[in-house]
Structures are given as structure tokens and as C-alpha cells.
Write a protein that holds these residues in place. Structure first.
Motif, PDB file in Angstrom:
ATOM      1  N   LEU A   9       0.815  -1.357  -0.068  1.00  0.00           N
ATOM      2  CA  LEU A   9       0.075  -0.025  -0.450  1.00  0.00           C
ATOM      3  C   LEU A   9       0.539   1.068   0.026  1.00  0.00           C
ATOM      4  CD1 LEU A   9      -2.767  -0.856   2.173  1.00  0.00           C
ATOM      5  CD2 LEU A   9      -3.015  -0.696  -0.140  1.00  0.00           C
ATOM      6  N   VAL A  10       2.061   1.101   1.056  1.00  0.00           N
ATOM      7  CA  VAL A  10       2.254   2.400   0.921  1.00  0.00           C
ATOM      8  C   VAL A  10       3.472   2.736   0.038  1.00  0.00           C
ATOM      9  CG1 VAL A  10       4.929   3.355   2.237  1.00  0.00           C
ATOM     10  CG2 VAL A  10       2.846   2.282   3.223  1.00  0.00           C
ATOM     11  N   GLY A  11       3.861   1.455  -0.935  1.00  0.00           N
ATOM     12  CA  GLY A  11       4.618   1.404  -1.932  1.00  0.00           C
ATOM     13  C   GLY A  11       3.958   1.953  -2.480  1.00  0.00           C
ATOM     14  N   GLY A  12       2.534   1.813  -3.487  1.00  0.00           N
ATOM     15  CA  GLY A  12       1.749   2.142  -4.262  1.00  0.00           C
ATOM     16  C   GLY A  12       1.968   3.483  -4.419  1.00  0.00           C
ATOM     17  N   ALA A  37      12.077   2.357  -8.109  1.00  0.00           N
ATOM     18  CA  ALA A  37      13.100   2.337  -7.111  1.00  0.00           C
ATOM     19  C   ALA A  37      12.830   3.185  -6.287  1.00  0.00           C
ATOM     20  CB  ALA A  37      13.938   2.354  -7.738  1.00  0.00           C
ATOM     21  N   PRO A  38      12.963   4.273  -5.613  1.00  0.00           N
ATOM     22  CA  PRO A  38      12.870   5.612  -5.116  1.00  0.00           C
ATOM     23  C   PRO A  38      11.253   4.853  -4.092  1.00  0.00           C
ATOM     24  CG  PRO A  38      12.513   6.755  -7.129  1.00  0.00           C
ATOM     25  CD  PRO A  38      12.664   5.601  -7.276  1.00  0.00           C
ATOM     26  N   SER A  39      10.298   5.089  -4.589  1.00  0.00           N
ATOM     27  CA  SER A  39       8.811   4.339  -3.851  1.00  0.00           C
ATOM     28  C   SER A  39       9.342   3.304  -2.826  1.00  0.00           C
ATOM     29  CB  SER A  39       7.927   4.357  -4.705  1.00  0.00           C
ATOM     30  OG  SER A  39       8.368   3.269  -5.376  1.00  0.00           O
ATOM     31  N   VAL A  40       9.364   2.141  -3.253  1.00  0.00           N
ATOM     32  CA  VAL A  40      10.109   0.857  -3.341  1.00  0.00           C
ATOM     33  C   VAL A  40      10.768   0.934  -2.196  1.00  0.00           C
ATOM     34  CG1 VAL A  40      10.915  -1.269  -3.125  1.00  0.00           C
ATOM     35  CG2 VAL A  40       9.285  -0.505  -4.679  1.00  0.00           C
ATOM     36  N   ALA A  41      11.983   1.065  -1.958  1.00  0.00           N
ATOM     37  CA  ALA A  41      12.926   1.935  -0.639  1.00  0.00           C
ATOM     38  C   ALA A  41      12.814   2.592  -0.033  1.00  0.00           C
ATOM     39  CB  ALA A  41      13.743   3.082  -1.686  1.00  0.00           C
ATOM     40  N   LEU A  42      11.642   4.043  -0.223  1.00  0.00           N
ATOM     41  CA  LEU A  42      10.664   5.400   1.545  1.00  0.00           C
ATOM     42  C   LEU A  42      10.284   3.988   1.954  1.00  0.00           C
ATOM     43  CD1 LEU A  42      10.666   7.836  -0.412  1.00  0.00           C
ATOM     44  CD2 LEU A  42      11.455   7.430   0.854  1.00  0.00           C
ATOM     45  N   ALA A  43       9.422   3.092   1.281  1.00  0.00           N
ATOM     46  CA  ALA A  43       8.821   1.699   2.143  1.00  0.00           C
ATOM     47  C   ALA A  43       9.112   0.842   2.420  1.00  0.00           C
ATOM     48  CB  ALA A  43       7.300   1.499   1.188  1.00  0.00           C
ATOM     49  N   THR A  44      10.453   0.442   2.147  1.00  0.00           N
ATOM     50  CA  THR A  44      11.214  -0.329   2.527  1.00  0.00           C
ATOM     51  C   THR A  44      11.989   0.592   4.192  1.00  0.00           C
ATOM     52  OG1 THR A  44      11.230  -1.825   0.443  1.00  0.00           O
ATOM     53  CG2 THR A  44      13.243  -1.739   2.681  1.00  0.00           C
ATOM     54  N   LEU A  45      12.697   1.920   4.000  1.00  0.00           N
ATOM     55  CA  LEU A  45      12.773   2.307   5.221  1.00  0.00           C
ATOM     56  C   LEU A  45      12.267   2.548   6.217  1.00  0.00           C
ATOM     57  CD1 LEU A  45      15.424   4.712   3.373  1.00  0.00           C
ATOM     58  CD2 LEU A  45      15.948   2.888   4.656  1.00  0.00           C
ATOM     59  N   GLY A  46      10.659   3.445   5.613  1.00  0.00           N
ATOM     60  CA  GLY A  46       9.274   3.286   6.769  1.00  0.00           C
ATOM     61  C   GLY A  46       9.126   2.304   7.497  1.00  0.00           C
ATOM     62  N   ILE A  47       9.092   0.951   6.897  1.00  0.00           N
ATOM     63  CA  ILE A  47       8.981  -0.271   7.671  1.00  0.00           C
ATOM     64  C   ILE A  47       9.806  -1.008   9.109  1.00  0.00           C
ATOM     65  CG2 ILE A  47       9.125  -3.157   7.346  1.00  0.00           C
ATOM     66  CD1 ILE A  47       6.301  -2.492   5.259  1.00  0.00           C
ATOM     67  N   ALA A  48      11.092  -0.639   7.979  1.00  0.00           N
ATOM     68  CA  ALA A  48      12.355  -0.850   8.471  1.00  0.00           C
ATOM     69  C   ALA A  48      12.677  -0.057  10.198  1.00  0.00           C
ATOM     70  CB  ALA A  48      13.788  -0.433   8.003  1.00  0.00           C
ATOM     71  N   THR A  61      19.955   2.198   4.557  1.00  0.00           N
ATOM     72  CA  THR A  61      20.351   3.163   3.468  1.00  0.00           C
ATOM     73  C   THR A  61      21.710   2.889   3.387  1.00  0.00           C
ATOM     74  OG1 THR A  61      20.864   4.939   5.310  1.00  0.00           O
ATOM     75  CG2 THR A  61      19.058   4.694   5.052  1.00  0.00           C
ATOM     76  N   LEU A  62      22.602   3.356   3.598  1.00  0.00           N
ATOM     77  CA  LEU A  62      24.077   2.804   3.660  1.00  0.00           C
ATOM     78  C   LEU A  62      24.237   1.242   2.178  1.00  0.00           C
ATOM     79  CD1 LEU A  62      26.195   3.194   6.895  1.00  0.00           C
ATOM     80  CD2 LEU A  62      25.839   4.598   4.742  1.00  0.00           C
ATOM     81  N   SER A  63      23.359   0.252   2.283  1.00  0.00           N
ATOM     82  CA  SER A  63      23.281  -0.816   1.088  1.00  0.00           C
ATOM     83  C   SER A  63      22.936  -0.116   0.672  1.00  0.00           C
ATOM     84  CB  SER A  63      23.076  -1.789   2.416  1.00  0.00           C
ATOM     85  OG  SER A  63      23.167  -2.612   3.178  1.00  0.00           O
ATOM     86  N   MET A  64      21.711   0.635   0.773  1.00  0.00           N
ATOM     87  CA  MET A  64      20.828   1.236  -0.585  1.00  0.00           C
ATOM     88  C   MET A  64      21.815   2.113  -1.846  1.00  0.00           C
ATOM     89  SD  MET A  64      17.344   2.127   0.657  1.00  0.00           S
ATOM     90  CE  MET A  64      16.406   0.753   1.343  1.00  0.00           C
ATOM     91  N   MET A  65      22.658   2.979  -0.988  1.00  0.00           N
ATOM     92  CA  MET A  65      23.831   3.877  -1.521  1.00  0.00           C
ATOM     93  C   MET A  65      24.156   3.312  -2.331  1.00  0.00           C
ATOM     94  SD  MET A  65      24.001   7.187   0.900  1.00  0.00           S
ATOM     95  CE  MET A  65      24.222   6.425   2.173  1.00  0.00           C
ATOM     96  N   ALA A  66      25.323   1.993  -1.466  1.00  0.00           N
ATOM     97  CA  ALA A  66      25.987   1.139  -2.262  1.00  0.00           C
ATOM     98  C   ALA A  66      25.669   0.610  -3.667  1.00  0.00           C
ATOM     99  CB  ALA A  66      27.162   0.214  -1.190  1.00  0.00           C
TER     100      ALA A  66
END
Length: 115
Positions: A9-12, A37-48, A61-66
Motif C-alpha cells: 500500500l505504501v509503495g503503491g 525504485a524510490p517508492s520501494v526504498a521509502l516503503a522499505t525504510l519506513g517499515i525498517a 540506507t548505506l546498503s542502498m547507496m552502495a
């Protein structure tokens, strides 16, 4: 199961927001850039952050930036192989996967090497 529903839902919702932003910007080629990609990253970080806390999300986030830097390196290498070495697309991308792995895991280890 609930985590996947929330992520969906958040990703969508964020994909829709980024798609609208991409539709407003010029040139239209930016629309795909603001797609998934940005939306999936934001949803994943929110859940994390919600499930594991801020320090865990910071390491994510460091892993995502790498991964993003490694993708940029991969893309440059593919372009060079296509344009300068005149390779076809399949061999160029297959050869460049090794570069992506080296860049991604090298940067990931520099960033702390844990998730």
C-alpha cells in the motif's frame, strides 16, 4: 503478512506520487526515473524504522547507496562496452555483471558490511 500489505500500500501510494511528479517534469524521460525504485526504498525504510529502529534503517540506507553507486558504475561500463568496444548488448551486460558485483560488495564492505 501484514508487513507485505503495508509495503504494497505504501509503495503503491508513493509510486503514484512519484509518477505524478515525473509527469510534471520535462523531459518526459524523467518519468521512469521517478517510478518504482524510490517508492520501494521509502516503503522499505519506513517499515525498517517501524520494526527495527533508526540505527537498523541507517545501515539499510548505506546498503542502498552502495547499490545505487554500483548500478551507476555498471551502467557506465555497459555503455563503454557498447560504444567503444562495439560489443552486442548481451555480452556487454553479462561481462559488466562482474563489475557490478565487485563494486556493490566492495562498497558494501566499506559501509560496514552488515544489514
Amino acid at each position: 503478512m501484514t508487513e507485505y500489505v503495508i509495503r504494497f500500500l505504501v509503495g503503491g501510494a508513493v509510486v503514484s506520487a512519484f509518477a505524478m511528479l515525473g509527469d510534471v517534469l520535462r523531459p518526459k524521460s524523467f518519468a521512469g526515473l521517478f517510478g518504482a525504485a524510490p517508492s520501494v526504498a521509502l516503503a522499505t525504510l519506513g517499515i525498517a524504522i517501524w520494526k527495527h529502529g533508526e540505527s537498523y534503517a541507517a545501515s539499510q540506507t548505506l546498503s542502498m547507496m552502495a547499490g545505487a553507486i554500483a548500478l551507476a558504475v555498471y551502467s557506465v561500463v555497459v555503455c563503454q562496452l557498447l560504444m567503444r568496444a562495439c560489443l552486442r548488448a548481451l555480452p556487454a551486460t553479462l561481462l559488466s555483471i562482474a563489475v557490478w558485483f565487485a563494486a556493490a560488495f566492495g562498497l558494501w564492505s566499506l559501509a560496514g558490511g552488515h544489514t
